[in-house]
Design a protein around this motif. Structure first.
Motif, short mmCIF file in Angstrom:
data_model
loop_
_atom_site.label_atom_id
_atom_site.label_comp_id
_atom_site.label_asym_id
_atom_site.label_seq_id
_atom_site.Cartn_x
_atom_site.Cartn_y
_atom_site.Cartn_z
N HIS A 1 111.10 15.11 35.52
CA HIS A 1 110.38 16.30 35.04
C HIS A 1 109.20 16.60 35.97
N CYS B 1 110.38 18.27 39.04
CA CYS B 1 110.68 19.68 38.78
C CYS B 1 109.41 20.51 38.66
N GLU C 1 110.00 23.70 36.52
CA GLU C 1 109.74 23.39 35.11
C GLU C 1 108.29 23.66 34.77
#
Length: 69
Positions: free
Chosen positions: A35, A38, A44
């Motif tokens: 995450h 990203c 994200e």
């Protein structure tokens, strides 16, 4: 360039200045390395709470992370 990407680039820049790996920073803010990767590539979103934690850990004002100039 998108603001998400600029935010991610700023996080990455300050993370590297602190000589922290993605794994270590992600662990410190209770986020997966994937995450965080990203986020750093602008793919994200990240919560404001996590952004505050990142600023504290990297010892930079939040305004530096969101400085898009």
């Amino acid at each position: 360039m998108s603001r998400l990407l600029l935010l991610g680039q700023n996080i990455k820049k300050y993370r590297k200045e602190k000589k922290l790996s993605q794994n270590k920073l992600a662990e410190m803010i209770d986020l997966s390395r994937e995450h965080l990767a990203c986020v750093e590539t602008g793919k994200e979103y990240i919560s404001l709470r996590k952004l505050f934690l990142i600023a504290d850990i990297l010892e930079v004002p939040l305004s530096e992370l969101v400085n898009f100039n």
